[in-house]
Design an enzyme around this catalytic site. Structure first.
Site, PDB file in Angstrom:
ATOM      1  N   HIS A  53      11.649   0.810   4.840  1.00  0.00           N
ATOM      2  CA  HIS A  53      10.505   0.005   4.408  1.00  0.00           C
ATOM      3  C   HIS A  53      10.620  -0.372   2.938  1.00  0.00           C
ATOM      4  CE1 HIS A  53       6.563  -1.665   4.978  1.00  0.00           C
ATOM      5  NE2 HIS A  53       6.042  -0.947   3.996  1.00  0.00           N
ATOM      6  N   TRP A  60       0.860  -1.181   0.000  1.00  0.00           N
ATOM      7  CA  TRP A  60       0.000   0.000   0.000  1.00  0.00           C
ATOM      8  C   TRP A  60       0.896   1.230   0.000  1.00  0.00           C
ATOM      9  CZ3 TRP A  60      -0.506   4.278   3.074  1.00  0.00           C
ATOM     10  CH2 TRP A  60      -1.719   4.971   3.061  1.00  0.00           C
ATOM     11  N   SER A  81       4.793  -5.685   2.447  1.00  0.00           N
ATOM     12  CA  SER A  81       4.069  -4.776   3.332  1.00  0.00           C
ATOM     13  C   SER A  81       2.627  -5.247   3.540  1.00  0.00           C
ATOM     14  CB  SER A  81       4.123  -3.348   2.775  1.00  0.00           C
ATOM     15  OG  SER A  81       3.663  -2.426   3.724  1.00  0.00           O
ATOM     16  N   MET A  82       1.636  -4.468   3.092  1.00  0.00           N
ATOM     17  CA  MET A  82       0.239  -4.882   3.223  1.00  0.00           C
ATOM     18  C   MET A  82       0.003  -6.239   2.587  1.00  0.00           C
ATOM     19  SD  MET A  82      -3.237  -3.046   1.822  1.00  0.00           S
ATOM     20  CE  MET A  82      -4.808  -3.861   2.172  1.00  0.00           C
ATOM     21  N   ASP A 122      13.350   0.281   9.313  1.00  0.00           N
ATOM     22  CA  ASP A 122      11.998   0.491   8.793  1.00  0.00           C
ATOM     23  C   ASP A 122      11.194   1.333   9.779  1.00  0.00           C
ATOM     24  OD1 ASP A 122       9.334   0.294   7.904  1.00  0.00           O
ATOM     25  OD2 ASP A 122       9.599  -1.749   7.173  1.00  0.00           O
TER      26      ASP A 122
END
Length: 276
Positions: free
Chosen positions: A256, A32, A98-99, A227
């Site tokens: 990240h 995202w 991530s998401m 991150d």
């Protein structure tokens, strides 16, 4: 243009995907608020290494359909399931960034792993983003509410600044260009406003800790120890404790968005895992 249609839960959703190479299928699920385009530096390496690489746009992002509702993780995982069925994929390797780590885990929960060879969680939100009494290292709910409010009031303004933290830009100007930030902003700003907010709610509030038991295939966990978007303490460190059969790689100094800033290191780790 290749689309698959998912009619799960009475909502018809068209999911756009790209399919390159031959061999064992590797599915890439983006983070995202971006799209499949964020995997640019991984796709060519995976194909070059002898695998079939499939990346797709999450509903509400890229050029996939943008329904008003249906951004909970079971709905999102149903898109992944439909893609696997439509392409008749077997022995798949699923990689979530991530998401996207949420789709990986929820797919294992909802559909099992009989057809899954391996999974990988890259800079993943798994298992829980939000701070709770039993998750003190998580992001405070007040901070999550601030993100939601910013998206509702000035979505593009928020997204314009978001990628700087995504890459720890001030510390990594030698590894990520201003053009990359501009590119990410273009991709993110063209996503569905509703989808951007509803998907954010999903990664903010979904607790996957009880679902880690269903991730019972070899798992790669990769995270940067710098991150600031998804702190390693509330994500990868916990995931490594909750998933039994895992290989945990920490990339020193990585933010990240390590798929860009530390792409060579990530690619080597990922390809070595695929080849094992």
């Amino acid at each position: 243009m290749p689309f698959i249609t998912n009619k799960n839960k009475k909502i018809s959703v068209d999911i756009f995907y790209e399919d390159y190479g031959q061999g064992q299928p590797v599915i890439l699920i983006h983070g995202w608020p971006l799209s499949r385009k964020s995997w640019e530096h991984q796709v060519w390496k995976i194909v070059e290494s002898g695998y079939r690489c499939i990346s797709y746009d999450r509903r509400g992002f890229g050029i996939s359909s943008a329904p008003w509702d249906g951004y909970d993780y079971s709905s999102l995982a149903s898109d992944l399931h439909e893609l696997i069925l439509h392409l008749k994929l077997e022995d798949v390797i699923i990689v979530g960034f991530s998401m996207g780590g949420g789709e990986v885990v929820r797919y294992c929960t909802d559909y099992g792993t009989d057809n899954v060879a391996k999974v990988a969680l890259i800079s993943s939100i798994i298992p829980l983003v939000k701070q709770k009494d039993d998750n003190p290292s998580g992001v405070p709910e007040s901070a999550l509410n601030d993100i939601k409010d910013a998206l509702e009031n000035d979505r593009v303004g928020f997204l314009k600044e978001f990628s700087k933290g995504f890459y720890n830009f001030e510390d990594n100007k030698d590894k990520v260009s201003q053009a990359q930030l501009d590119y990410d902003f273009i991709v993110a700003s063209h996503a569905s406003p509703r989808g951007t907010i509803e998907a954010a709610k999903a990664w903010m509030h979904t607790d996957f800790r009880d679902e880690l038991q269903y991730v019972n295939v070899p798992t790669l966990i990769v995270h940067g120890d710098a991150d600031g978007t998804v702190p390693i303490e509330t994500s990868a460190n916990q995931a490594a404790k909750g998933i039994k059969n895992n290989t945990f790689k920490v990339i020193k100094g990585a933010p990240h968005g390590l798929n860009i800033t530390h792409k060579e290191e990530l690619n080597k780790i990922l390809i070595d895992f695929l080849n094992e």
